[in-house]
Design a protein around this motif. Sequence first.
Motif, PDB file in Angstrom:
ATOM      1  N   ALA A   1       0.834  -1.213   0.000  1.00 53.77           N
ATOM      2  CA  ALA A   1       0.000   0.000   0.000  1.00 53.77           C
ATOM      3  C   ALA A   1       0.863   1.255   0.000  1.00 53.77           C
ATOM      4  O   ALA A   1       0.587   2.227  -0.715  1.00 53.77           O
ATOM      5  CB  ALA A   1      -0.931  -0.015   1.206  1.00 53.77           C
TER       6      ALA A   1
ATOM      7  N   GLY B   1       2.401   1.749  -3.387  1.00 61.67           N
ATOM      8  CA  GLY B   1       1.398   2.277  -4.312  1.00 61.67           C
ATOM      9  C   GLY B   1       1.176   3.768  -4.097  1.00 61.67           C
ATOM     10  O   GLY B   1       1.087   4.542  -5.058  1.00 61.67           O
ATOM     11  N   ALA B   2       1.124   4.168  -2.839  1.00 64.97           N
ATOM     12  CA  ALA B   2       0.886   5.577  -2.525  1.00 64.97           C
ATOM     13  C   ALA B   2       2.077   6.445  -2.957  1.00 64.97           C
ATOM     14  O   ALA B   2       1.893   7.545  -3.490  1.00 64.97           O
ATOM     15  CB  ALA B   2       0.614   5.742  -1.033  1.00 64.97           C
TER      16      ALA B   2
ATOM     17  N   LEU C   1      -6.433   5.764  -4.485  1.00 65.54           N
ATOM     18  CA  LEU C   1      -4.976   5.952  -4.401  1.00 65.54           C
ATOM     19  C   LEU C   1      -4.577   7.349  -4.858  1.00 65.54           C
ATOM     20  O   LEU C   1      -3.847   8.072  -4.164  1.00 65.54           O
ATOM     21  CB  LEU C   1      -4.332   4.886  -5.302  1.00 65.54           C
TER      22      LEU C   1
END
Lengths: 66, 516
Positions: free
Chosen positions: A29, A32-33, B377
């Motif tokens: 995560a 991805g960020a 995101l």
Amino acid sequence: MTLITTPNLKDPDRTYAALLAAHKGLSEAETGALNARLILILMNHVGAEVFAEALALARAAGPSGS
Amino acid sequence: MPYDYRPFPYTPPPGLTAPEPRHKVVIVGAGPIGLALAIDLAQYGVPSVVLDDNNVVSVGSRAICWSKRSLEILDRLGVGAKCVEKGVIWKVGRTFHRDEEVWSFDLQPEPGHKMPAFVNLQQYYVEEYLVTRAQDFPGLIDLRWKNKVTSLSHTDHVTLTIETPDGSYSLEADHLVACDGARSDIRTLMGLDFDGELFEERFLIADIEMQGDFPSERRFWFQPNFHPGQSALLHKQPDNIYRIDLQLGWDADPEAERQPEKVIPRIEKAIGHKDFRLDWVSVYTFQCRRLARFVHGPVIFCGDSAHIVSPFGARGGNGGLQDVDALGWRLAAVTKGHDPAILNAYDRERQHGADENLLNSSRTTRFMSPAPGAERLFRDAVLALAGKAPFARPLVNSGRLSVACTYPLTGPDDPALPQASRPGSVAPDAPLAQGWLIDQLGREPILLAIGQAAPEVAGLKTISLPATPELQSRYLGTAKAALYLIRPDQIIAARWLTATSAAIAAAAQAIWEDRT
């Protein structure tokens, strides 16, 4: 401006290593960020036209063009 | 002070005792859109019957943000000054992420316009003012409260069955305009449905009364500390009423959420104290949908009955008033014998307007309520960057507020003239030696000559003005003089540096035809 698709890095290995180092130890995560922030920063820097070309190339290079 | 809801009197309609002659126009729905249309038509001398199944103004603030363009339209209908006087004038919006301001916008950076960028005014006031104004036209506007349409058939005209407290009656009309809102009975009776997106998101919307010292600004929060992980909006309205919108998420139970024991603690957290009174609560689901066509023979859809958008762009009520603006003069002409094909131009232009509103509202909704995965995101990435890098701030989308669209008109144009006043745009306002330009325009086609004498064109009203600094920047740019042809709805139809009377007459004729 058009998208540069020829080599444009003085020291490709070094820049690539910097990218990997930034992601080292991050969860999926977090990775991805980080990528999302990076894309937005570069999107603004290169502008809409070059970004559209980059987007097209990225899609074309993926499996089944996605 | 809570609003005093006074019911309007029901009077038994004549159709209950004897058949009524066929009416020219029946308007269904006495909300802001139906009332505005009735007044617009009345100002052209066209009578209408307005039917409403209820007998009070809107309950709760509902549409509260009235745009500059709406105020200009309301002003032409005779209630603009009242709305501005009563409303809370604002032009700055601030957006926060957690407790940090990440983006602000100023909707009216330049002076020299009669109307402000926005006023906040509860829908019930706008309706009250419009009902009062409608009473200035006793022979032309026949307002019938507690009259509900229960059946509809149409050929080249419409035949309705209408239910009243005293039984039902039948009514015929050449045209029916459905201004009966998002849950339009007319749309249902016609068997029509919306196309588009339903977003899986719910918001709680509340009016509270409190003594506050908030500035006249729009405030929007992403993930505020008082409402973790969600969004919130605060708007100031007259009478110490504040509007609060709180994102609930799709899993929320709308019935449970609207109960005071759930609502009050949430608002306490948002405003930081308990010193308020709950005035109205509602829960809504986002939708961005519209009818494929707004004109179906003699039945015309206008406002929310034709298209619905998610809020946060103030594009519902304002979009509806722009529908009225595009319809009134054309429908008035048709009732006086003009070719009904001109109504196709209404349909085309307002589909364009609706699509622009739907596009903006869908984008806002995606930002505010991102789907899991990439949408979420990138939304979070934008918010994370916005506090640190100026480039990310314009990407923050808490609502792109309603501005009038530019219709894709292909009338004569000169590219040397400013972009803001190209054909299809609302004629920009400017101060004149006495009064305002916007007050000189509209109701009939007008030739506006700036920096030159207006050529004579038979049957066309002309206005000649010297080039003031505002007219120079808004209408001339680097040119010394120009001619503008302006439609009855204050939309620019054509413009030239200079033109012959014949060219102007041809463009003026095109205003009345079904052309782009």
